[in-house]
Design a protein around this motif. Structure first.
Motif, PDB file in Angstrom:
ATOM      1  N   PRO A 179       0.809  -1.224   0.000  1.00  0.00           N
ATOM      2  CA  PRO A 179       0.000   0.000   0.000  1.00  0.00           C
ATOM      3  C   PRO A 179       0.838   1.267   0.000  1.00  0.00           C
ATOM      4  CG  PRO A 179       0.194  -0.803   2.225  1.00  0.00           C
ATOM      5  CD  PRO A 179       0.999  -1.752   1.361  1.00  0.00           C
ATOM      6  N   TYR A 180       0.180   2.343  -0.357  1.00  0.00           N
ATOM      7  CA  TYR A 180       0.740   3.701  -0.314  1.00  0.00           C
ATOM      8  C   TYR A 180      -0.282   4.538   0.439  1.00  0.00           C
ATOM      9  CZ  TYR A 180       2.164   8.279  -2.378  1.00  0.00           C
ATOM     10  OH  TYR A 180       2.573   9.585  -2.606  1.00  0.00           O
ATOM     11  N   TRP A 181       0.116   5.129   1.556  1.00  0.00           N
ATOM     12  CA  TRP A 181      -0.813   5.891   2.379  1.00  0.00           C
ATOM     13  C   TRP A 181      -0.440   7.365   2.393  1.00  0.00           C
ATOM     14  CZ3 TRP A 181      -4.648   2.783   3.015  1.00  0.00           C
ATOM     15  CH2 TRP A 181      -4.463   1.424   3.321  1.00  0.00           C
ATOM     16  N   SER A 182      -1.430   8.212   2.227  1.00  0.00           N
ATOM     17  CA  SER A 182      -1.230   9.660   2.363  1.00  0.00           C
ATOM     18  C   SER A 182      -2.496  10.267   2.935  1.00  0.00           C
ATOM     19  CB  SER A 182      -0.882  10.291   1.010  1.00  0.00           C
ATOM     20  OG  SER A 182      -1.926  10.078   0.078  1.00  0.00           O
ATOM     21  N   LEU A 183      -2.372  11.468   3.464  1.00  0.00           N
ATOM     22  CA  LEU A 183      -3.488  12.140   4.127  1.00  0.00           C
ATOM     23  C   LEU A 183      -3.950  13.387   3.387  1.00  0.00           C
ATOM     24  CD1 LEU A 183      -2.216  11.889   7.828  1.00  0.00           C
ATOM     25  CD2 LEU A 183      -3.626  10.253   6.550  1.00  0.00           C
ATOM     26  N   SER A 184      -3.150  13.885   2.460  1.00  0.00           N
ATOM     27  CA  SER A 184      -3.517  15.060   1.665  1.00  0.00           C
ATOM     28  C   SER A 184      -2.942  14.909   0.264  1.00  0.00           C
ATOM     29  CB  SER A 184      -2.987  16.352   2.294  1.00  0.00           C
ATOM     30  OG  SER A 184      -3.742  16.750   3.409  1.00  0.00           O
ATOM     31  N   ASN A 185      -3.565  15.593  -0.689  1.00  0.00           N
ATOM     32  CA  ASN A 185      -2.991  15.757  -2.019  1.00  0.00           C
ATOM     33  C   ASN A 185      -3.658  16.957  -2.690  1.00  0.00           C
ATOM     34  OD1 ASN A 185      -5.441  14.903  -3.167  1.00  0.00           O
ATOM     35  ND2 ASN A 185      -4.694  12.890  -3.735  1.00  0.00           N
ATOM     36  N   HIS A 186      -3.454  17.097  -3.983  1.00  0.00           N
ATOM     37  CA  HIS A 186      -3.917  18.279  -4.714  1.00  0.00           C
ATOM     38  C   HIS A 186      -5.408  18.275  -5.012  1.00  0.00           C
ATOM     39  CE1 HIS A 186      -3.364  15.144  -7.655  1.00  0.00           C
ATOM     40  NE2 HIS A 186      -4.054  15.836  -8.526  1.00  0.00           N
ATOM     41  N   ASP A 187      -6.122  17.230  -4.613  1.00  0.00           N
ATOM     42  CA  ASP A 187      -7.545  17.107  -4.929  1.00  0.00           C
ATOM     43  C   ASP A 187      -8.468  17.257  -3.724  1.00  0.00           C
ATOM     44  OD1 ASP A 187      -7.499  16.769  -7.704  1.00  0.00           O
ATOM     45  OD2 ASP A 187      -7.114  14.619  -7.554  1.00  0.00           O
ATOM     46  N   VAL A 188      -7.912  17.347  -2.523  1.00  0.00           N
ATOM     47  CA  VAL A 188      -8.753  17.366  -1.321  1.00  0.00           C
ATOM     48  C   VAL A 188      -8.296  18.482  -0.382  1.00  0.00           C
ATOM     49  CG1 VAL A 188      -9.219  14.883  -1.465  1.00  0.00           C
ATOM     50  CG2 VAL A 188      -7.293  15.698  -0.079  1.00  0.00           C
ATOM     51  N   PRO A 189      -9.183  18.964   0.483  1.00  0.00           N
ATOM     52  CA  PRO A 189      -8.760  19.969   1.458  1.00  0.00           C
ATOM     53  C   PRO A 189      -7.621  19.449   2.325  1.00  0.00           C
ATOM     54  CG  PRO A 189     -11.153  19.814   1.406  1.00  0.00           C
ATOM     55  CD  PRO A 189     -10.628  18.675   0.578  1.00  0.00           C
ATOM     56  N   ARG A 190      -6.717  20.335   2.703  1.00  0.00           N
ATOM     57  CA  ARG A 190      -5.572  19.942   3.531  1.00  0.00           C
ATOM     58  C   ARG A 190      -6.055  19.371   4.852  1.00  0.00           C
ATOM     59  NH1 ARG A 190      -0.554  21.335   1.955  1.00  0.00           N
ATOM     60  NH2 ARG A 190      -0.318  22.707   0.154  1.00  0.00           N
ATOM     61  N   HIS A 191      -5.367  18.333   5.317  1.00  0.00           N
ATOM     62  CA  HIS A 191      -5.916  17.575   6.437  1.00  0.00           C
ATOM     63  C   HIS A 191      -5.916  18.349   7.751  1.00  0.00           C
ATOM     64  CE1 HIS A 191      -1.585  16.183   6.510  1.00  0.00           C
ATOM     65  NE2 HIS A 191      -1.736  16.484   7.787  1.00  0.00           N
ATOM     66  N   VAL A 192      -5.006  19.296   7.949  1.00  0.00           N
ATOM     67  CA  VAL A 192      -5.033  20.075   9.189  1.00  0.00           C
ATOM     68  C   VAL A 192      -6.348  20.854   9.289  1.00  0.00           C
ATOM     69  CG1 VAL A 192      -3.951  21.970  10.465  1.00  0.00           C
ATOM     70  CG2 VAL A 192      -2.524  20.222   9.378  1.00  0.00           C
TER      71      VAL A 192
ATOM     72  N   MET B 227       3.546   8.257   9.693  1.00  0.00           N
ATOM     73  CA  MET B 227       4.874   7.646   9.635  1.00  0.00           C
ATOM     74  C   MET B 227       4.922   6.292  10.337  1.00  0.00           C
ATOM     75  SD  MET B 227       6.647   9.529   7.726  1.00  0.00           S
ATOM     76  CE  MET B 227       6.181  11.102   6.985  1.00  0.00           C
ATOM     77  N   ALA B 228       3.866   5.962  11.086  1.00  0.00           N
ATOM     78  CA  ALA B 228       3.815   4.652  11.734  1.00  0.00           C
ATOM     79  C   ALA B 228       3.123   3.596  10.880  1.00  0.00           C
ATOM     80  CB  ALA B 228       3.085   4.765  13.081  1.00  0.00           C
ATOM     81  N   PHE B 229       2.499   4.010   9.769  1.00  0.00           N
ATOM     82  CA  PHE B 229       1.760   3.057   8.942  1.00  0.00           C
ATOM     83  C   PHE B 229       2.710   2.187   8.122  1.00  0.00           C
ATOM     84  CE2 PHE B 229      -2.239   5.963   8.649  1.00  0.00           C
ATOM     85  CZ  PHE B 229      -2.613   5.565   9.923  1.00  0.00           C
ATOM     86  N   GLU B 230       2.302   0.951   7.942  1.00  0.00           N
ATOM     87  CA  GLU B 230       3.061   0.011   7.125  1.00  0.00           C
ATOM     88  C   GLU B 230       2.852   0.315   5.651  1.00  0.00           C
ATOM     89  OE1 GLU B 230       3.135  -4.826   6.238  1.00  0.00           O
ATOM     90  OE2 GLU B 230       2.044  -4.021   7.970  1.00  0.00           O
ATOM     91  N   GLY B 231       3.944   0.363   4.885  1.00  0.00           N
ATOM     92  CA  GLY B 231       3.854   0.640   3.463  1.00  0.00           C
ATOM     93  C   GLY B 231       4.655   1.870   3.095  1.00  0.00           C
ATOM     94  N   THR B 232       4.360   2.418   1.923  1.00  0.00           N
ATOM     95  CA  THR B 232       5.014   3.616   1.434  1.00  0.00           C
ATOM     96  C   THR B 232       4.196   4.827   1.862  1.00  0.00           C
ATOM     97  OG1 THR B 232       5.920   2.385  -0.431  1.00  0.00           O
ATOM     98  CG2 THR B 232       5.850   4.774  -0.646  1.00  0.00           C
ATOM     99  N   ILE B 233       4.882   5.918   2.168  1.00  0.00           N
ATOM    100  CA  ILE B 233       4.245   7.103   2.732  1.00  0.00           C
ATOM    101  C   ILE B 233       4.313   8.255   1.738  1.00  0.00           C
ATOM    102  CG2 ILE B 233       4.295   8.777   4.613  1.00  0.00           C
ATOM    103  CD1 ILE B 233       3.485   5.846   5.372  1.00  0.00           C
ATOM    104  N   GLY B 234       3.198   8.965   1.589  1.00  0.00           N
ATOM    105  CA  GLY B 234       3.142  10.127   0.715  1.00  0.00           C
ATOM    106  C   GLY B 234       2.909  11.408   1.494  1.00  0.00           C
ATOM    107  N   ILE B 235       3.659  12.454   1.132  1.00  0.00           N
ATOM    108  CA  ILE B 235       3.494  13.793   1.713  1.00  0.00           C
ATOM    109  C   ILE B 235       3.197  14.763   0.579  1.00  0.00           C
ATOM    110  CG2 ILE B 235       4.648  15.684   2.924  1.00  0.00           C
ATOM    111  CD1 ILE B 235       6.455  13.659   4.231  1.00  0.00           C
ATOM    112  N   TYR B 236       2.228  15.631   0.792  1.00  0.00           N
ATOM    113  CA  TYR B 236       1.906  16.670  -0.190  1.00  0.00           C
ATOM    114  C   TYR B 236       2.599  17.969   0.207  1.00  0.00           C
ATOM    115  CZ  TYR B 236      -0.993  19.945  -2.899  1.00  0.00           C
ATOM    116  OH  TYR B 236      -1.440  20.931  -3.750  1.00  0.00           O
ATOM    117  N   GLN B 237       3.166  18.659  -0.773  1.00  0.00           N
ATOM    118  CA  GLN B 237       3.940  19.865  -0.505  1.00  0.00           C
ATOM    119  C   GLN B 237       3.205  20.810   0.456  1.00  0.00           C
ATOM    120  OE1 GLN B 237       4.045  21.378  -4.660  1.00  0.00           O
ATOM    121  NE2 GLN B 237       2.891  23.141  -3.902  1.00  0.00           N
ATOM    122  N   GLY B 238       3.928  21.346   1.424  1.00  0.00           N
ATOM    123  CA  GLY B 238       3.353  22.234   2.424  1.00  0.00           C
ATOM    124  C   GLY B 238       2.839  21.517   3.651  1.00  0.00           C
TER     125      GLY B 238
END
Length: 535
Positions: free
Chosen positions: A320-333, A355-366
């Motif tokens: 898996p690849y897990w992320s919480l934000s990207n260019h299509d959704v409101p910023r998670h904060v 950072m504790a999730f198993e798999g690859t991690i995605g960060i969106y700029q900012g």
């Protein structure tokens, strides 16, 4: 094979908004190249760039008119080559967005296809006759409002578009189309690209019989621009034939050394996790996939556990690849503000959990700055669905505003010219040069470094603990065992963790004997926590 991507942190760059190198108000490849040291210092392993290909920019580059050319807005092929060279010198891999399900209506392929029904590209797009009453061939919806069909008077037929009418869908039932797409992918691999992020990867193939979708069996989810939730979308996407093309694409990438493909599954809920599993099963499909499962408003321990366990069960040999934000959704904060004690507390919490999730991690700029969603006014909008449906739809511009570098510089250091989207005071206040000791940026650097130093977090398996809401708890089991505990509420919680437990790495918690207290949005990585229970 090293498979660098398995424990990687991938940093998404939205090229229009990262750094302007020319003063025209739009970010470009030269600007990205200039700022690559920031990504390397953060501790990321790879950058993913949203589309940089030639495009009329009706959907900000997700409408490609030439797959083999860099859009002049962003620079030249030589600029692309230099970016690759500099990134590699800094130890960074580079992947780009590949928008393969559809093109721009300005692509030469579509210009030829729409001329008549007999030319050599007549069947390269999805064309169909009107129904006897002139209605579209199916009831399928476009994500950007209205039917997914546009009538073309030149051919006297409808063509399919899952997004804008200026984004006609390619016909992947035609082997010539598949061959042409594979050739474009090979072009970029030959230039040194390290892989692809595949946009809307489950949309490539449509139902050849053009059957209409049935009504949704579950409670419909209706938004102003997106009536997909009114239907069970079984015929317009995620067709069985899609997998066969993914296998062809994987066969191409396997001809190169250590290439990675990550697919965006355009789906919500449990179904998205099932598709992620299906598309990453074995070693002849995608290397990994991600969905919108963690990109929505849901913020409960049960939700995050279901996402991860669902993938474990659906694709035991997938990744898996897990992320919480990207260019299509409101910023998670901003998206999860109601659960936060403060914006910075939520930013740190989200980083620690991700950072504790198993798999690859995605960060969106900012994201590494704790950036907030920008409040937009109508005259500032560029996003087509927002312009069409304002104010019912806020659109995606709020998460796409420029990266901020120097708080007191014009446009926070993004551009010397008028930026394509505004830089506002709440965003500028979080500029990189304001992120000193104890900042969100410093926390991201420390937490990424901790993840990389921990065999349990980098490579360990995941075993969930049965703890009540709002506590998410699991063990990462590798050469060592690390217990990861998170409080998804603004109120403090306490846990019993045994008499040998010790805090490890970054934490927002206190340990007194056998009692661990997690403040609102608190978190802890714990060693030797042989027994964990809520108090």
């Amino acid at each position: 094979m090293a498979e660098w991507w398995r424990d990687a942190v991938i940093y998404q760059i939205y090229p229009r908004s990262y750094q302007d190198g020319t003063g025209n108000g739009i970010g470009d490849l030269a600007g990205i190249t200039r700022r690559l040291p920031h990504v390397a210092e953060l501790g990321a392993d790879c950058i993913w760039q949203s589309p940089i290909f030639q495009s009329p920019q009706a959907d900000m580059g997700y409408d490609v008119s030439d797959y083999l050319a860099v859009d002049p807005l962003f620079g030249t092929l030589e600029d692309f080559d230099r970016l690759i060279d500099v990134a590699h010198s800094l130890g960074l891999k580079v992947i780009t967005d590949q928008v393969l399900s559809h093109t721009s209506d300005q692509h030469d392929w579509f210009k030829a296809s729409r001329k008549d029904r007999t030319n050599d590209k007549a069947d390269w797009y999805v064309w169909a006759d009107p129904l006897p009453d002139g209605a579209p061939p199916t009831n399928w919806h476009s994500h950007f409002g209205g039917p997914a069909w546009e009538f073309d008077p030149q051919r006297g037929q409808y063509y399919l578009h899952n997004f804008l009418a200026s984004q006609p869908d390619l016909n992947f039932h035609n082997p010539d189309v598949q061959d042409a797409i594979l050739a474009t992918a090979k072009f970029w691999l030959d230039r040194g690209l390290d892989g692809f992020r595949l946009d809307t990867v489950n949309y490539y193939v449509h139902d050849a019989k053009l059957r209409s979708n049935p009504p949704a069996q579950a409670k419909p989810q209706v938004m102003a621009t997106d009536l997909y939730g009114m239907q069970d979308n079984i015929y317009n996407k995620t067709r069985p034939e899609n997998v066969a093309f993914l296998e062809r694409l994987r066969a191409l990438t396997d001809q190169y050394e250590d290439i990675m493909m990550v697919g965006e599954v355009g789906e919500m809920g449990h179904r998205s996790i099932e598709i992620m599993g299906e598309y990453t099963k074995g070693r002849d499909r995608l290397h990994m996939a991600y969905s919108f499962a963690m990109l929505g408003p849901d913020f409960t321990a049960e939700h995050f556990r279901n996402c991860i366990e669902g993938f474990q069960q659906g694709a035991p040999d997938g990744h898996p690849y897990w992320s919480l934000s990207n260019h299509d959704v409101p910023r998670h904060v901003t998206r999860w503000a109601e659960y936060a004690t403060s914006d910075d507390a939520m930013a740190r919490f989200a980083c620690a959990m991700l950072m504790a999730f198993e798999g690859t991690i995605g960060i969106y700029q900012g994201e590494e700055l704790g950036q907030l969603e920008t409040e937009m006014e109508f005259h500032e909008l560029t996003d087509p669905p927002a312009i069409r449906y304002w104010p019912g739809v806020k659109g995606r511009d709020g998460c796409r505003t420029p990266m901020v570098w120097e708080a007191d510089a014009p446009n926070a250091g993004f551009s010397t010219g008028q930026p394509w989207l505004p830089v506002k005071a709440p965003q500028a206040a979080r500029a990189v040069d304001q992120q000193g000791e104890g900042s969100v940026l410093a926390f991201y650097k420390d937490t990424i470094a901790f993840r990389k130093s921990s065999d349990a977090l980098s490579h360990g398996t995941t075993e969930f603990l049965n703890l009540p809401e709002p506590i998410l708890g699991f063990r990462r089991v590798g050469a060592q065992v690390l217990t990861c505990l998170f409080n998804l509420s603004p109120e403090p919680v306490t846990l019993h963790v045994g008499d040998s437990a010790q805090l490890s790495g970054p934490f927002a918690a206190s340990l007194d004997g056998t009692t661990l207290t997690l403040p609102g949005n608190g978190f802890a990585y714990v060693t030797d926590a042989k027994e964990v229970s809520a108090l």
